[in-house]
Design a protein around this motif. Structure first.
Motif, PDB file in Angstrom:
ATOM      1  N   GLY A 113       0.824  -1.214   0.000  1.00  0.00           N
ATOM      2  CA  GLY A 113       0.000   0.000   0.000  1.00  0.00           C
ATOM      3  C   GLY A 113       0.856   1.261   0.000  1.00  0.00           C
ATOM      4  N   ASP A 114       1.875   1.274   0.869  1.00  0.00           N
ATOM      5  CA  ASP A 114       2.743   2.448   0.933  1.00  0.00           C
ATOM      6  C   ASP A 114       3.508   2.636  -0.367  1.00  0.00           C
ATOM      7  OD1 ASP A 114       1.860   2.843   3.469  1.00  0.00           O
ATOM      8  OD2 ASP A 114       3.632   2.016   4.457  1.00  0.00           O
ATOM      9  N   TYR A 115       4.125   1.545  -0.846  1.00  0.00           N
ATOM     10  CA  TYR A 115       4.989   1.664  -2.011  1.00  0.00           C
ATOM     11  C   TYR A 115       4.176   1.968  -3.270  1.00  0.00           C
ATOM     12  CZ  TYR A 115       8.467   0.630  -5.555  1.00  0.00           C
ATOM     13  OH  TYR A 115       9.304   0.725  -6.614  1.00  0.00           O
ATOM     14  N   LEU A 116       3.155   1.149  -3.486  1.00  0.00           N
ATOM     15  CA  LEU A 116       2.362   1.349  -4.701  1.00  0.00           C
ATOM     16  C   LEU A 116       1.592   2.659  -4.641  1.00  0.00           C
ATOM     17  CD1 LEU A 116       1.065  -2.273  -5.340  1.00  0.00           C
ATOM     18  CD2 LEU A 116       2.925  -1.080  -6.481  1.00  0.00           C
ATOM     19  N   GLY A 117       1.171   3.067  -3.435  1.00  0.00           N
ATOM     20  CA  GLY A 117       0.494   4.357  -3.305  1.00  0.00           C
ATOM     21  C   GLY A 117       1.401   5.495  -3.717  1.00  0.00           C
ATOM     22  N   ASP A 118       2.656   5.466  -3.265  1.00  0.00           N
ATOM     23  CA  ASP A 118       3.614   6.501  -3.656  1.00  0.00           C
ATOM     24  C   ASP A 118       3.858   6.467  -5.158  1.00  0.00           C
ATOM     25  OD1 ASP A 118       3.797   7.241  -1.036  1.00  0.00           O
ATOM     26  OD2 ASP A 118       5.684   6.184  -0.648  1.00  0.00           O
ATOM     27  N   ARG A 119       3.949   5.236  -5.719  1.00  0.00           N
ATOM     28  CA  ARG A 119       4.234   5.115  -7.145  1.00  0.00           C
ATOM     29  C   ARG A 119       3.061   5.645  -7.978  1.00  0.00           C
ATOM     30  NH1 ARG A 119       8.057   1.888  -9.690  1.00  0.00           N
ATOM     31  NH2 ARG A 119       8.152   2.517 -11.873  1.00  0.00           N
ATOM     32  N   VAL A 120       1.847   5.295  -7.582  1.00  0.00           N
ATOM     33  CA  VAL A 120       0.667   5.777  -8.303  1.00  0.00           C
ATOM     34  C   VAL A 120       0.552   7.294  -8.171  1.00  0.00           C
ATOM     35  CG1 VAL A 120      -1.853   5.751  -8.322  1.00  0.00           C
ATOM     36  CG2 VAL A 120      -0.588   3.601  -8.161  1.00  0.00           C
ATOM     37  N   ALA A 121       0.872   7.821  -6.992  1.00  0.00           N
ATOM     38  CA  ALA A 121       0.810   9.276  -6.796  1.00  0.00           C
ATOM     39  C   ALA A 121       1.799   9.978  -7.722  1.00  0.00           C
ATOM     40  CB  ALA A 121       1.115   9.619  -5.337  1.00  0.00           C
ATOM     41  N   ALA A 122       2.999   9.393  -7.886  1.00  0.00           N
ATOM     42  CA  ALA A 122       3.991   9.997  -8.772  1.00  0.00           C
ATOM     43  C   ALA A 122       3.520   9.970 -10.225  1.00  0.00           C
ATOM     44  CB  ALA A 122       5.321   9.256  -8.639  1.00  0.00           C
TER      45      ALA A 122
END
Length: 294
Positions: free
Chosen positions: A258-267
């Protein structure tokens, strides 16, 4: 009536026949063996018989003149030793077990306790794979370097020209990840990185199981009467420990992904929004200009 040996008993040697004839009347007949006969019927060697006697694992024979006489109790003990050696016990382990039996413990209960604590936690059976099968599973990613690293990690074990996997399910999962484009070297690196953490978790859970023994003297077995209930308790704890591991692993994976993919999707979203607002491609992280504060 003559004292005839049972049909399945070994043909007595002249020494054994003489020794049997010397038995006092009124004593129940028993099979008697010279050391050579004992080694043969027990599937061992005379050298082993002598060595086990020296270590106290086997009672000395009855002496009749210059001849040592063994009986079926010696055969049973030797078969027990062979069985325990085949299960991976050392002679020192066997010596402790036999001492416990001599002190009144039921050997089946002791082995049940050992299995409950140290037995396999997985129901999987190891499987052998040829090199061709591994190439079919992993394709050209199954390089000699990757196979050597898998062996170093214990994921595979060499068996001549073949390999043995202790967890075919894990091997199949790795093959699926490799087909999805994950580099096999990266996957093996991830296993190596994660293993110390899994080892720490496993130690904590094994401590929970073994703690059932803490009420007893650490250098002694529990009283014979307590062993069956203790074995049952440990078998009840084991699956609960596995449930705890799975639950915590799922939680950790959800958090990490959730943390990693959330940051990636936000970018990615920031880049798309920036492009739609006319920002140059060289500045992908710039989003639309914020309106001035009122």
């Amino acid at each position: 009536m003559p004292n005839t040996p049972p049909p399945d008993s070994p043909t007595p040697s002249p020494d054994a026949a003489r020794l049997s004839a010397d038995m006092p009347t009124g004593v129940a007949p028993r099979n008697e063996y010279t050391v050579d006969e004992l080694a043969r019927v027990s599937d061992t060697t005379v050298r082993n018989v002598r060595a086990y006697q020296d270590r106290g694992l086997l009672a000395p024979p009855e002496k009749r003149g210059r001849v040592g006489v063994y009986d079926d109790t010696h055969v049973s003990r030797l078969k027990l030793i062979n069985h325990l050696l085949a299960r991976g016990y050392t002679l020192a382990n066997i010596q402790d077990l036999i001492k416990a039996v001599d002190e009144g413990h039921d050997l089946r209960s002791i082995l049940g306790l050992e299995t409950a604590i140290g037995g396999r936690w997985s129901r999987e059976h190891p499987r052998k794979y040829s090199l061709i099968e591994l190439l079919q599973m992993f394709g050209d990613k199954a390089t000699p370097a990757a196979l050597a690293k898998a062996v170093d990690l214990g994921l595979l074990e060499r068996d001549g020209l073949s390999f043995v996997s202790g967890s075919p399910t894990a091997l199949a999962a790795g093959a699926t990840l490799a087909r999805e484009g994950i580099a096999l070297a990266d996957l093996l690196d991830a296993v190596g990185t994660a293993r110390p953490h899994f080892s720490a978790v496993a130690k904590a859970l094994v401590d929970l199981v073994v703690r059932q023994l803490d009420r007893y003297d650490p250098d002694a077995l529990p009283p014979p009467a307590d062993v069956p209930a203790l074995v049952d308790a440990i078998w009840r704890v084991r699956p609960l420990a596995m449930v705890l591991v799975e639950s915590e692993m799922n939680r950790a994976l959800e958090e990490a992904s959730g943390d990693y993919l959330g940051d990636r999707v936000a970018a990615i979203m920031a880049k798309k929004l920036g492009e739609s607002a006319g920002n140059p491609p060289g500045n992908p992280t710039a989003g639309p200009k914020k309106p001035p504060k009122q």
